[in-house]
Design a protein around this motif. Structure first.
Motif, PDB file in Angstrom:
ATOM      1  N   ARG A   1      -5.438  10.584  -4.139  1.00  0.00           N
ATOM      2  CA  ARG A   1      -5.758   9.426  -4.395  1.00  0.00           C
ATOM      3  C   ARG A   1      -5.345   8.682  -5.767  1.00  0.00           C
ATOM      4  NH1 ARG A   1     -10.816  12.179  -4.097  1.00  0.00           N
ATOM      5  NH2 ARG A   1     -11.093  12.648  -6.441  1.00  0.00           N
ATOM      6  N   SER A   2      -4.803   9.052  -6.431  1.00  0.00           N
ATOM      7  CA  SER A   2      -4.098   7.958  -7.511  1.00  0.00           C
ATOM      8  C   SER A   2      -3.315   7.606  -6.572  1.00  0.00           C
ATOM      9  CB  SER A   2      -3.709   8.960  -8.123  1.00  0.00           C
ATOM     10  OG  SER A   2      -2.922   8.597 -10.046  1.00  0.00           O
ATOM     11  N   MET A   3      -2.385   8.705  -6.358  1.00  0.00           N
ATOM     12  CA  MET A   3      -0.581   8.480  -5.406  1.00  0.00           C
ATOM     13  C   MET A   3      -0.857   6.597  -4.632  1.00  0.00           C
ATOM     14  SD  MET A   3       0.901   8.623  -2.878  1.00  0.00           S
ATOM     15  CE  MET A   3       0.527   9.545  -1.970  1.00  0.00           C
ATOM     16  N   GLN A   4      -1.917   7.433  -3.772  1.00  0.00           N
ATOM     17  CA  GLN A   4      -2.760   6.223  -3.078  1.00  0.00           C
ATOM     18  C   GLN A   4      -3.052   4.869  -3.292  1.00  0.00           C
ATOM     19  OE1 GLN A   4      -5.676   8.400  -0.971  1.00  0.00           O
ATOM     20  NE2 GLN A   4      -4.137   9.135   1.043  1.00  0.00           N
ATOM     21  N   SER A   5      -3.786   5.038  -4.717  1.00  0.00           N
ATOM     22  CA  SER A   5      -4.044   3.217  -4.971  1.00  0.00           C
ATOM     23  C   SER A   5      -2.680   3.087  -5.826  1.00  0.00           C
ATOM     24  CB  SER A   5      -4.921   3.563  -5.945  1.00  0.00           C
ATOM     25  OG  SER A   5      -5.043   5.260  -7.196  1.00  0.00           O
TER      26      SER A   5
ATOM     27  N   GLU B   1      -3.157  -4.014   1.807  1.00  0.00           N
ATOM     28  CA  GLU B   1      -4.300  -4.929   1.841  1.00  0.00           C
ATOM     29  C   GLU B   1      -5.395  -3.759   0.769  1.00  0.00           C
ATOM     30  OE1 GLU B   1      -4.946  -6.392   5.355  1.00  0.00           O
ATOM     31  OE2 GLU B   1      -2.711  -7.514   5.499  1.00  0.00           O
ATOM     32  N   ASP B   2      -6.084  -4.343   1.445  1.00  0.00           N
ATOM     33  CA  ASP B   2      -7.532  -3.451   0.196  1.00  0.00           C
ATOM     34  C   ASP B   2      -7.134  -1.822   1.013  1.00  0.00           C
ATOM     35  OD1 ASP B   2      -8.918  -5.916  -0.788  1.00  0.00           O
ATOM     36  OD2 ASP B   2      -9.764  -5.689   0.354  1.00  0.00           O
ATOM     37  N   ASP B   3      -7.820  -1.054   2.558  1.00  0.00           N
ATOM     38  CA  ASP B   3      -8.225  -0.162   2.380  1.00  0.00           C
ATOM     39  C   ASP B   3      -6.519   0.624   3.935  1.00  0.00           C
ATOM     40  OD1 ASP B   3      -8.667  -1.916   4.186  1.00  0.00           O
ATOM     41  OD2 ASP B   3     -10.436  -0.290   4.862  1.00  0.00           O
ATOM     42  N   HIS B   4      -6.307  -0.590   3.428  1.00  0.00           N
ATOM     43  CA  HIS B   4      -5.186  -0.094   5.077  1.00  0.00           C
ATOM     44  C   HIS B   4      -3.741  -0.408   4.246  1.00  0.00           C
ATOM     45  CE1 HIS B   4      -6.496  -3.690   6.741  1.00  0.00           C
ATOM     46  NE2 HIS B   4      -4.756  -4.128   6.217  1.00  0.00           N
ATOM     47  N   VAL B   5      -2.163  -0.111   4.658  1.00  0.00           N
ATOM     48  CA  VAL B   5      -1.276  -0.460   4.400  1.00  0.00           C
ATOM     49  C   VAL B   5      -0.558  -0.367   5.431  1.00  0.00           C
ATOM     50  CG1 VAL B   5      -0.705   0.985   2.326  1.00  0.00           C
ATOM     51  CG2 VAL B   5      -0.887   1.845   4.275  1.00  0.00           C
ATOM     52  N   LYS B   6       0.086  -1.373   5.472  1.00  0.00           N
ATOM     53  CA  LYS B   6       1.606  -1.654   6.241  1.00  0.00           C
ATOM     54  C   LYS B   6       2.479  -0.854   6.489  1.00  0.00           C
ATOM     55  CE  LYS B   6      -0.847  -6.094   8.964  1.00  0.00           C
ATOM     56  NZ  LYS B   6      -0.834  -7.127   8.880  1.00  0.00           N
ATOM     57  N   VAL B   7       3.375  -0.273   7.297  1.00  0.00           N
ATOM     58  CA  VAL B   7       4.443   0.331   6.882  1.00  0.00           C
ATOM     59  C   VAL B   7       5.172  -0.076   8.119  1.00  0.00           C
ATOM     60  CG1 VAL B   7       3.337   2.185   5.379  1.00  0.00           C
ATOM     61  CG2 VAL B   7       3.660   2.296   8.416  1.00  0.00           C
TER      62      VAL B   7
ATOM     63  N   ALA C   1      -5.312   6.361   2.868  1.00  0.00           N
ATOM     64  CA  ALA C   1      -6.230   7.658   3.047  1.00  0.00           C
ATOM     65  C   ALA C   1      -4.804   8.197   4.120  1.00  0.00           C
ATOM     66  CB  ALA C   1      -6.899   7.947   3.222  1.00  0.00           C
ATOM     67  N   ALA C   2      -3.911   7.666   5.196  1.00  0.00           N
ATOM     68  CA  ALA C   2      -2.987   8.232   5.934  1.00  0.00           C
ATOM     69  C   ALA C   2      -1.641   8.246   4.909  1.00  0.00           C
ATOM     70  CB  ALA C   2      -2.833   7.622   7.167  1.00  0.00           C
ATOM     71  N   VAL C   3      -1.343   8.148   3.917  1.00  0.00           N
ATOM     72  CA  VAL C   3      -0.842   8.053   3.102  1.00  0.00           C
ATOM     73  C   VAL C   3      -0.435   9.502   3.307  1.00  0.00           C
ATOM     74  CG1 VAL C   3       1.456   7.436   1.827  1.00  0.00           C
ATOM     75  CG2 VAL C   3      -0.030   5.293   3.394  1.00  0.00           C
ATOM     76  N   GLY C   4       0.073  11.259   2.919  1.00  0.00           N
ATOM     77  CA  GLY C   4       0.095  12.091   2.497  1.00  0.00           C
ATOM     78  C   GLY C   4       1.063  12.094   1.188  1.00  0.00           C
ATOM     79  N   SER C   5       1.575  11.563   1.197  1.00  0.00           N
ATOM     80  CA  SER C   5       2.941  11.449   0.236  1.00  0.00           C
ATOM     81  C   SER C   5       4.461  10.604   0.229  1.00  0.00           C
ATOM     82  CB  SER C   5       3.974  13.021   0.356  1.00  0.00           C
ATOM     83  OG  SER C   5       4.534  12.801   0.905  1.00  0.00           O
TER      84      SER C   5
END
Length: 104
Positions: free
Chosen positions: A29-33, A55-61, A74-78
């Motif tokens: 969670r720390s890494m994702q934030s 953005e708040d709860d999602h990212v564009k990759v 939350a889909a970002v694993g590492s």
């Protein structure tokens, strides 16, 4: 006295299973934030991507040149660390001499 072995088993279960798992979740969670634009990441599905917008709860990759998708944060694993290969670092040093006979 009868419950002492049961308490010991519960304590070991907490110590070896629950505590490490909660620590990993907290680090995730720390890494994702703390994601920032330009970070190389691996999604939990195994797709490698570069963060282009947050953005708040999602990212564009960006998963390929010109292909940007929107995923849940939350889909970002590492986060992928950029390692410089030692051999490349030696070749890129300023003033490096090409292999060959030295002249004196």
């Amino acid at each position: 006295m009868e419950f002492l072995p049961l308490v010991g088993i519960v304590l070991l279960f907490w110590l070896f299973i629950i505590r490490p798992q909660s620590r990993r979740q907290k680090e995730l969670r720390s890494m994702q934030s703390s994601l920032s634009v330009g970070d190389e990441v691996m999604l939990s599905s195994g797709i490698f991507a570069t963060v282009r917008e947050i953005e708040d709860d999602h990212v564009k990759v960006e998963i390929a040149e010109g292909v940007v998708i929107k995923v849940a944060r939350a889909a970002v694993g590492s986060r992928i660390e950029q390692h410089v290969d030692e051999a490349e670092a030696e070749n890129e040093t300023p003033g490096a001499v090409a292999d060959g006979p030295e002249e004196n």
